[in-house]
Design an enzyme around this catalytic site. Structure first.
Site, PDB file in Angstrom:
ATOM      1  CG  ASN A 129      34.952   3.122  -7.077  1.00  0.00           C
ATOM      2  OD1 ASN A 129      35.090   2.746  -8.235  1.00  0.00           O
ATOM      3  ND2 ASN A 129      33.998   3.957  -6.708  1.00  0.00           N
ATOM      4  N   GLY A 145      33.154   2.711   0.046  1.00  0.00           N
ATOM      5  CA  GLY A 145      34.266   1.875  -0.400  1.00  0.00           C
ATOM      6  C   GLY A 145      33.926   0.833  -1.447  1.00  0.00           C
ATOM      7  CG  HIS A 164      34.699  13.321 -11.113  1.00  0.00           C
ATOM      8  ND1 HIS A 164      34.542  13.875  -9.858  1.00  0.00           N
ATOM      9  CD2 HIS A 164      33.779  13.909 -11.908  1.00  0.00           C
ATOM     10  CE1 HIS A 164      33.574  14.767  -9.903  1.00  0.00           C
ATOM     11  NE2 HIS A 164      33.086  14.816 -11.126  1.00  0.00           N
TER      12      HIS A 164
HETATM   13  C1  GRF Z   1      32.374   7.331  -6.395  1.00  0.00           C
HETATM   14  O1  GRF Z   1      31.230   7.633  -7.159  1.00  0.00           O
HETATM   15  C2  GRF Z   1      33.559   8.119  -6.887  1.00  0.00           C
HETATM   16  O2  GRF Z   1      33.519   8.404  -8.242  1.00  0.00           O
HETATM   17  C3  GRF Z   1      33.426   9.392  -6.103  1.00  0.00           C
HETATM   18  O3  GRF Z   1      32.964   8.997  -4.835  1.00  0.00           O
HETATM   19  C4  GRF Z   1      32.219   7.790  -4.953  1.00  0.00           C
HETATM   20  C5  GRF Z   1      32.773   6.819  -3.965  1.00  0.00           C
HETATM   21  O4  GRF Z   1      32.014   5.653  -3.858  1.00  0.00           O
HETATM   22  N1  GRF Z   1      34.684  10.102  -6.103  1.00  0.00           N
HETATM   23  P1  GRF Z   1      32.575   4.395  -3.066  1.00  0.00           P
HETATM   24  O5  GRF Z   1      32.960   4.881  -1.674  1.00  0.00           O
HETATM   25  O6  GRF Z   1      33.758   3.859  -3.807  1.00  0.00           O
HETATM   26  O7  GRF Z   1      31.444   3.425  -3.018  1.00  0.00           O
END
Ligand code: GRF
Length: 209
Positions: A13, A11, A108
Protein backbone atom coordinates in the site's frame (compact mmCIF):
# COMPACT_ATOMS: atom_id res chain seq x y z
CA UNK A 1 0.37 19.53 3.22
CA UNK A 2 2.89 17.02 4.53
CA UNK A 3 1.95 13.50 5.55
CA UNK A 4 3.47 10.38 7.10
CA UNK A 5 2.74 6.75 6.31
CA UNK A 6 2.96 4.19 9.14
CA UNK A 7 3.80 0.60 8.20
CA UNK A 8 4.77 -2.71 9.77
CA UNK A 9 5.55 -4.99 6.86
CA UNK A 10 5.55 -5.53 3.13
CA UNK A 11 4.42 -2.03 2.24
CA UNK A 12 2.51 -2.69 -0.98
CA UNK A 13 0.00 0.00 0.00
CA UNK A 14 2.88 2.34 0.76
CA UNK A 15 4.23 1.63 -2.74
CA UNK A 16 0.90 2.45 -4.35
CA UNK A 17 0.82 5.73 -2.38
CA UNK A 18 4.39 6.56 -3.47
CA UNK A 19 3.31 5.91 -7.07
CA UNK A 20 0.18 8.07 -6.65
CA UNK A 21 2.38 10.93 -5.38
CA UNK A 22 4.63 10.56 -8.42
CA UNK A 23 1.62 10.56 -10.76
CA UNK A 24 0.20 13.63 -9.02
CA UNK A 25 -3.00 11.89 -7.88
CA UNK A 26 -1.89 12.79 -4.34
CA UNK A 27 -0.51 16.33 -4.16
CA UNK A 28 0.64 16.39 -0.53
CA UNK A 29 4.23 15.58 0.24
CA UNK A 30 4.93 12.10 1.58
CA UNK A 31 7.51 13.42 4.02
CA UNK A 32 8.08 10.49 6.35
CA UNK A 33 7.64 6.72 6.63
CA UNK A 34 7.51 5.25 10.13
CA UNK A 35 7.73 1.55 11.01
CA UNK A 36 7.50 -0.33 14.29
CA UNK A 37 9.56 -3.15 12.73
CA UNK A 38 13.20 -2.41 11.85
CA UNK A 39 13.18 -5.05 9.10
CA UNK A 40 9.92 -4.09 7.39
CA UNK A 41 10.37 -4.32 3.62
CA UNK A 42 8.35 -1.12 3.29
CA UNK A 43 11.34 0.79 4.72
CA UNK A 44 13.36 -0.26 1.68
CA UNK A 45 10.62 0.95 -0.62
CA UNK A 46 10.70 4.34 1.14
CA UNK A 47 14.48 4.58 0.99
CA UNK A 48 14.42 3.73 -2.71
CA UNK A 49 12.01 6.64 -3.21
CA UNK A 50 14.26 8.87 -1.07
CA UNK A 51 11.65 9.34 1.63
CA UNK A 52 13.00 9.80 5.17
CA UNK A 53 12.31 6.82 7.44
CA UNK A 54 12.18 6.34 11.18
CA UNK A 55 11.71 3.23 13.33
CA UNK A 56 9.90 3.33 16.66
CA UNK A 57 10.48 -0.17 17.98
CA UNK A 58 8.13 -1.00 20.88
CA UNK A 59 10.86 -3.24 22.29
CA UNK A 60 12.79 -0.08 23.17
CA UNK A 61 9.94 1.19 25.32
CA UNK A 62 8.15 0.15 28.49
CA UNK A 63 4.62 1.01 27.36
CA UNK A 64 2.48 1.97 24.35
CA UNK A 65 1.96 5.53 25.46
CA UNK A 66 5.69 6.30 25.47
CA UNK A 67 6.07 4.91 21.92
CA UNK A 68 3.25 7.14 20.73
CA UNK A 69 4.58 10.12 22.66
CA UNK A 70 7.94 9.87 20.86
CA UNK A 71 6.18 9.42 17.53
CA UNK A 72 4.13 12.57 18.13
CA UNK A 73 7.28 14.53 19.02
CA UNK A 74 8.85 13.41 15.75
CA UNK A 75 5.74 14.04 13.65
CA UNK A 76 5.46 17.53 15.14
CA UNK A 77 9.12 18.25 14.46
CA UNK A 78 8.63 17.12 10.86
CA UNK A 79 5.51 19.32 10.55
CA UNK A 80 3.30 16.40 9.55
CA UNK A 81 -0.29 17.50 8.87
CA UNK A 82 -1.92 14.08 8.56
CA UNK A 83 -1.15 10.40 9.02
CA UNK A 84 -1.89 7.41 6.78
CA UNK A 85 -1.82 3.89 8.22
CA UNK A 86 -0.82 1.27 5.67
CA UNK A 87 -0.57 -2.11 7.33
CA UNK A 88 0.54 -0.64 10.68
CA UNK A 89 -0.22 -3.57 12.97
CA UNK A 90 -0.42 -1.72 16.28
CA UNK A 91 -3.28 0.09 17.95
CA UNK A 92 -2.59 3.78 18.34
CA UNK A 93 -3.21 5.13 21.84
CA UNK A 94 -5.98 7.68 22.53
CA UNK A 95 -3.15 10.18 23.18
CA UNK A 96 -1.93 9.85 19.57
CA UNK A 97 -5.45 9.81 18.13
CA UNK A 98 -6.39 13.04 19.94
CA UNK A 99 -3.29 14.80 18.61
CA UNK A 100 -4.27 13.97 15.04
CA UNK A 101 -8.02 14.05 15.53
CA UNK A 102 -9.79 13.20 12.23
CA UNK A 103 -6.44 13.35 10.49
CA UNK A 104 -5.56 9.63 10.55
CA UNK A 105 -6.72 7.34 7.74
CA UNK A 106 -6.62 3.54 7.66
CA UNK A 107 -7.17 0.80 5.12
CA UNK A 108 -8.83 -2.43 6.21
CA UNK A 109 -9.13 -5.56 4.02
CA UNK A 110 -12.81 -6.34 4.67
CA UNK A 111 -16.20 -4.69 4.55
CA UNK A 112 -16.34 -3.17 8.03
CA UNK A 113 -17.89 -3.68 10.50
CA UNK A 114 -17.44 -7.32 9.47
CA UNK A 115 -14.13 -9.02 10.15
CA UNK A 116 -12.28 -6.44 12.21
CA UNK A 117 -8.80 -7.28 13.42
CA UNK A 118 -5.52 -8.42 11.98
CA UNK A 119 -6.77 -11.33 9.86
CA UNK A 120 -9.55 -9.66 7.91
CA UNK A 121 -8.96 -11.55 4.66
CA UNK A 122 -8.49 -14.99 6.22
CA UNK A 123 -11.47 -14.52 8.51
CA UNK A 124 -13.70 -13.54 5.58
CA UNK A 125 -12.50 -16.51 3.54
CA UNK A 126 -12.91 -19.14 6.26
CA UNK A 127 -16.31 -17.74 7.24
CA UNK A 128 -17.52 -18.62 3.76
CA UNK A 129 -18.59 -15.11 2.78
CA UNK A 130 -19.74 -14.69 -0.82
CA UNK A 131 -18.84 -11.00 -1.03
CA UNK A 132 -15.92 -9.04 0.37
CA UNK A 133 -14.12 -5.77 -0.15
CA UNK A 134 -12.02 -2.97 1.24
CA UNK A 135 -12.77 -0.17 3.70
CA UNK A 136 -10.99 3.17 4.06
CA UNK A 137 -11.89 4.92 7.29
CA UNK A 138 -10.89 7.60 9.76
CA UNK A 139 -9.24 6.19 12.86
CA UNK A 140 -10.86 6.63 16.25
CA UNK A 141 -10.21 5.10 19.67
CA UNK A 142 -11.80 1.75 18.81
CA UNK A 143 -10.18 -0.82 16.54
CA UNK A 144 -11.28 -0.66 12.86
CA UNK A 145 -14.21 1.51 13.85
CA UNK A 146 -13.99 5.18 12.76
CA UNK A 147 -16.24 6.87 10.15
CA UNK A 148 -16.09 5.18 6.76
CA UNK A 149 -14.67 7.22 3.89
CA UNK A 150 -14.89 4.64 1.11
CA UNK A 151 -15.80 1.01 0.53
CA UNK A 152 -15.72 -1.14 -2.55
CA UNK A 153 -16.75 -4.76 -2.90
CA UNK A 154 -16.53 -7.81 -5.15
CA UNK A 155 -17.81 -11.37 -5.30
CA UNK A 156 -15.80 -14.25 -3.91
CA UNK A 157 -15.75 -17.03 -6.50
CA UNK A 158 -15.86 -20.79 -5.80
CA UNK A 159 -12.42 -21.02 -7.37
CA UNK A 160 -10.88 -18.39 -5.07
CA UNK A 161 -8.18 -19.53 -2.68
CA UNK A 162 -6.91 -17.52 0.27
CA UNK A 163 -3.98 -16.45 -1.91
CA UNK A 164 -6.12 -15.32 -4.83
CA UNK A 165 -8.41 -13.46 -2.44
CA UNK A 166 -5.42 -11.69 -0.90
CA UNK A 167 -4.27 -10.63 -4.37
CA UNK A 168 -7.70 -9.31 -5.31
CA UNK A 169 -8.04 -7.42 -2.01
CA UNK A 170 -4.63 -5.78 -2.36
CA UNK A 171 -5.39 -4.74 -5.93
CA UNK A 172 -8.56 -3.01 -4.74
CA UNK A 173 -6.78 -1.42 -1.77
CA UNK A 174 -4.18 0.06 -4.07
CA UNK A 175 -6.91 1.50 -6.27
CA UNK A 176 -9.14 3.15 -3.67
CA UNK A 177 -6.73 4.24 -0.92
CA UNK A 178 -4.97 6.90 -2.98
CA UNK A 179 -8.31 8.24 -4.21
CA UNK A 180 -9.49 8.60 -0.60
CA UNK A 181 -6.25 10.32 0.42
CA UNK A 182 -6.69 12.72 -2.52
CA UNK A 183 -10.27 13.52 -1.47
CA UNK A 184 -9.05 14.13 2.10
CA UNK A 185 -6.22 16.49 1.14
CA UNK A 186 -8.59 18.41 -1.11
CA UNK A 187 -10.86 19.05 1.89
CA UNK A 188 -13.68 17.13 0.21
CA UNK A 189 -14.51 14.89 3.20
CA UNK A 190 -17.13 16.27 5.57
CA UNK A 191 -17.73 14.24 8.70
CA UNK A 192 -21.13 14.30 10.44
CA UNK A 193 -21.29 11.75 13.22
CA UNK A 194 -20.48 8.42 11.60
CA UNK A 195 -21.20 9.67 8.10
CA UNK A 196 -18.54 10.96 5.76
CA UNK A 197 -19.86 13.00 2.85
CA UNK A 198 -17.63 13.33 -0.16
CA UNK A 199 -18.34 16.75 -1.64
CA UNK A 200 -17.37 18.02 -5.08
CA UNK A 201 -16.26 21.44 -4.04
CA UNK A 202 -12.99 21.49 -2.16
CA UNK A 203 -12.60 23.72 0.89
CA UNK A 204 -9.22 24.98 2.09
CA UNK A 205 -8.54 22.61 4.99
CA UNK A 206 -9.83 19.12 5.71
CA UNK A 207 -12.77 19.54 8.06
CA UNK A 208 -12.97 17.81 11.40
CA UNK A 209 -16.72 18.36 11.94
C1 GRF B 1 -3.29 -4.64 3.98
O1 GRF B 1 -4.11 -5.71 3.57
C2 GRF B 1 -4.07 -3.69 4.85
O2 GRF B 1 -5.42 -3.63 4.55
C3 GRF B 1 -3.88 -4.30 6.21
O3 GRF B 1 -2.56 -4.79 6.22
C4 GRF B 1 -2.17 -5.12 4.89
C5 GRF B 1 -0.87 -4.44 4.62
O4 GRF B 1 -0.29 -4.82 3.41
N1 GRF B 1 -4.17 -3.32 7.23
P1 GRF B 1 0.95 -4.02 2.82
O5 GRF B 1 2.02 -3.99 3.91
O6 GRF B 1 0.50 -2.65 2.45
O7 GRF B 1 1.40 -4.81 1.64
Amino acid sequence: MRFAVLISGHGSNLQSIIDACKRGTIKSELALVISDKPKAFGLERAQRARIPTKVFNPKDYTNRQSVDRDMIIHLTKEKIDFVVLAGYMRLLTPYFIKKYHRKILNVHPSLLPSFRGVQGIKDTFTYGSKVTGVTIHFVDEKMDHGPIIAQDSFKIYERDTLESLERRIHKLEHKIYSQAIAAFEQGRLKIKGRKVHVVDKPSKMPSSR
